[in-house]
Write a protein that holds these residues in place. Structure first.
Motif, mmCIF file in Angstrom:
data_model
loop_
_atom_site.group_PDB
_atom_site.id
_atom_site.type_symbol
_atom_site.label_atom_id
_atom_site.label_comp_id
_atom_site.label_asym_id
_atom_site.label_seq_id
_atom_site.Cartn_x
_atom_site.Cartn_y
_atom_site.Cartn_z
ATOM 1 N N ASN A 1 100.533 123.130 84.504
ATOM 2 C CA ASN A 1 101.885 122.570 84.517
ATOM 3 C C ASN A 1 102.914 123.588 83.674
ATOM 4 O O ASN A 1 102.410 124.471 83.417
ATOM 5 C CB ASN A 1 101.745 121.233 83.488
ATOM 6 N N GLN B 1 99.465 130.674 88.439
ATOM 7 C CA GLN B 1 98.772 129.690 88.749
ATOM 8 C C GLN B 1 98.677 128.780 87.524
ATOM 9 O O GLN B 1 97.429 129.258 86.457
ATOM 10 C CB GLN B 1 97.654 129.720 89.575
ATOM 11 N N ASN C 1 102.303 133.252 94.920
ATOM 12 C CA ASN C 1 102.263 132.872 93.470
ATOM 13 C C ASN C 1 101.948 133.993 92.493
ATOM 14 O O ASN C 1 100.956 134.380 92.492
ATOM 15 C CB ASN C 1 101.181 131.601 93.565
ATOM 16 N N VAL D 1 100.060 123.317 89.282
ATOM 17 C CA VAL D 1 99.523 122.344 89.830
ATOM 18 C C VAL D 1 99.938 120.880 89.806
ATOM 19 O O VAL D 1 100.088 120.266 90.890
ATOM 20 C CB VAL D 1 97.911 122.349 89.389
ATOM 21 N N ASN E 1 107.396 127.944 92.702
ATOM 22 C CA ASN E 1 107.161 127.798 94.152
ATOM 23 C C ASN E 1 106.927 126.278 94.272
ATOM 24 O O ASN E 1 107.121 125.796 95.443
ATOM 25 C CB ASN E 1 106.125 128.528 94.697
ATOM 26 N N SER E 2 106.392 125.602 93.422
ATOM 27 C CA SER E 2 106.184 124.099 93.320
ATOM 28 C C SER E 2 107.609 123.188 93.654
ATOM 29 O O SER E 2 107.368 122.138 94.002
ATOM 30 C CB SER E 2 105.277 123.641 92.280
ATOM 31 N N HIS F 1 106.906 120.134 89.219
ATOM 32 C CA HIS F 1 107.601 121.016 90.077
ATOM 33 C C HIS F 1 108.366 122.052 89.086
ATOM 34 O O HIS F 1 109.287 121.773 88.680
ATOM 35 C CB HIS F 1 108.673 120.348 90.750
ATOM 36 N N GLU G 1 109.731 114.953 85.452
ATOM 37 C CA GLU G 1 109.599 115.811 86.687
ATOM 38 C C GLU G 1 110.621 115.741 87.674
ATOM 39 O O GLU G 1 110.879 114.394 87.971
ATOM 40 C CB GLU G 1 108.025 115.900 87.227
ATOM 41 N N HIS H 1 103.380 129.114 90.367
ATOM 42 C CA HIS H 1 102.934 127.871 90.933
ATOM 43 C C HIS H 1 102.486 126.906 89.856
ATOM 44 O O HIS H 1 101.736 127.550 88.924
ATOM 45 C CB HIS H 1 102.025 128.051 91.874
#
Length: 295
Positions: A42, A39, A36, A12, A18-19, A15, A270, A10
């Protein structure tokens, strides 16, 4: 409604993992349970990131928690992607066993993320950084556990231990993997020396079928990250929705093309997943697949 347990990274911002994967699956009408593995602030190709991997034991505990409330039998598939530690790879196997104990019909889709730090053979390096030991675990153990695997060209070569230059060689490699356990292999980016330089190839192979298709290769100054993640996600979702293998493959190629083209046209780095969401569900451009003739 189908339910997919998605075990991936993941970020924050942006993409990846999971993002990148959760929204397209939900947009297609598949329910997603995100777990996840890391974390991060980026994705790692920026060169700087902060964050950490979760403990492998916690991954198993979280799934046990789902089981404790009685809903694990409703899980129809497990999708795994980026893993933060080798222990997490073993945890994925433990999770898959727990899910299949609750639902013997559940399927495990393994996206064997191994990292690509250099540009080789025409594949832009993803910059994805994977901890030592993960590749070895994926190569040694995952084919026997997975119902389907979704490598890119470089990962397929590492899974079979040799270089591949043509579509026919790739089919042979996929069938070699299938003999170890998976029922199908999606090659998310295939290099073929006989293919036009401006074409992006994908292939899907089962014991009886082998489909190849192409979309345009967009000349990004800096290749976006997460394309493989949305590819795996859309393919899994379409299969869960009941598509034939060819239909799921063609829809995946068309939907991913829409996301990548929207990103390229916008001049973004992105992925423009939200902007392209309607075309994820109903792509405007379609690319017909053809069978691979083997000698």
């Amino acid at each position: 409604m189908k339910n997919v347990l998605s075990i991936q990274s993941h970020v924050v911002f942006g993409h990846a993992g999971n993002s990148a994967a959760v929204f397209p699956m939900r947009r297609l009408g598949v329910n997603v349970w995100p777990l996840n593995t890391v974390q991060f602030s980026n994705h790692t190709q920026y060169g700087h990131w902060s964050g950490s991997a979760i403990d492998a034991g916690q991954m198993v505990e979280l799934v046990e928690g789902i089981g404790a409330i009685g809903v694990l039998p409703r899980c129809d598939a497990v999708l795994s992607g980026y893993l933060g530690t080798p222990d997490q790879a073993q945890a994925v196997i433990d999770v898959v066993r727990a899910v299949k104990a609750g639902n013997p019909h559940a399927r495990y889709f393994c996206d064997p993320v191994m990292g690509t730090l250099n540009t080789t053979g025409g594949i832009p390096g993803s910059g994805c950084r994977v901890e030592p030991g993960i590749q070895e675990f994926l190569v040694t153990h995952m084919p026997e556990v997975a119902d389907a695997m979704m490598p890119n060209h470089s990962e397929l070569q590492r899974l079979v231990g040799r270089e591949l230059e043509t579509a026919e060689e790739a089919v042979d490699a996929c069938r070699e993997l299938i003999a170890r356990g998976p029922k199908l292999i999606l090659v998310k980016h295939l290099l073929d020396r006989n293919s036009p330089a401006d074409a992006f190839n994908m292939m899907v192979v089962s014991e009886r079928e082998a489909w190849l298709a192409q979309r345009p290769l967009y000349p990004f100054a800096r290749q976006p990250v997460g394309v493989g993640d949305i590819t795996s996600a859309i393919f899994v979702a379409r299969l869960m929705l009941g598509d034939t293998l060819r239909r799921a493959f063609e829809h995946t190629l068309a939907a991913v093309n829409a996301v990548v083209k929207t990103t390229y046209d916008a001049g973004r780095y992105e992925l423009e997943i939200v902007a392209a969401q309607d075309q994820i569900a109903r792509p405007r451009e379609w690319f017909d697949a053809w069978t691979v003739d083997l000698v």
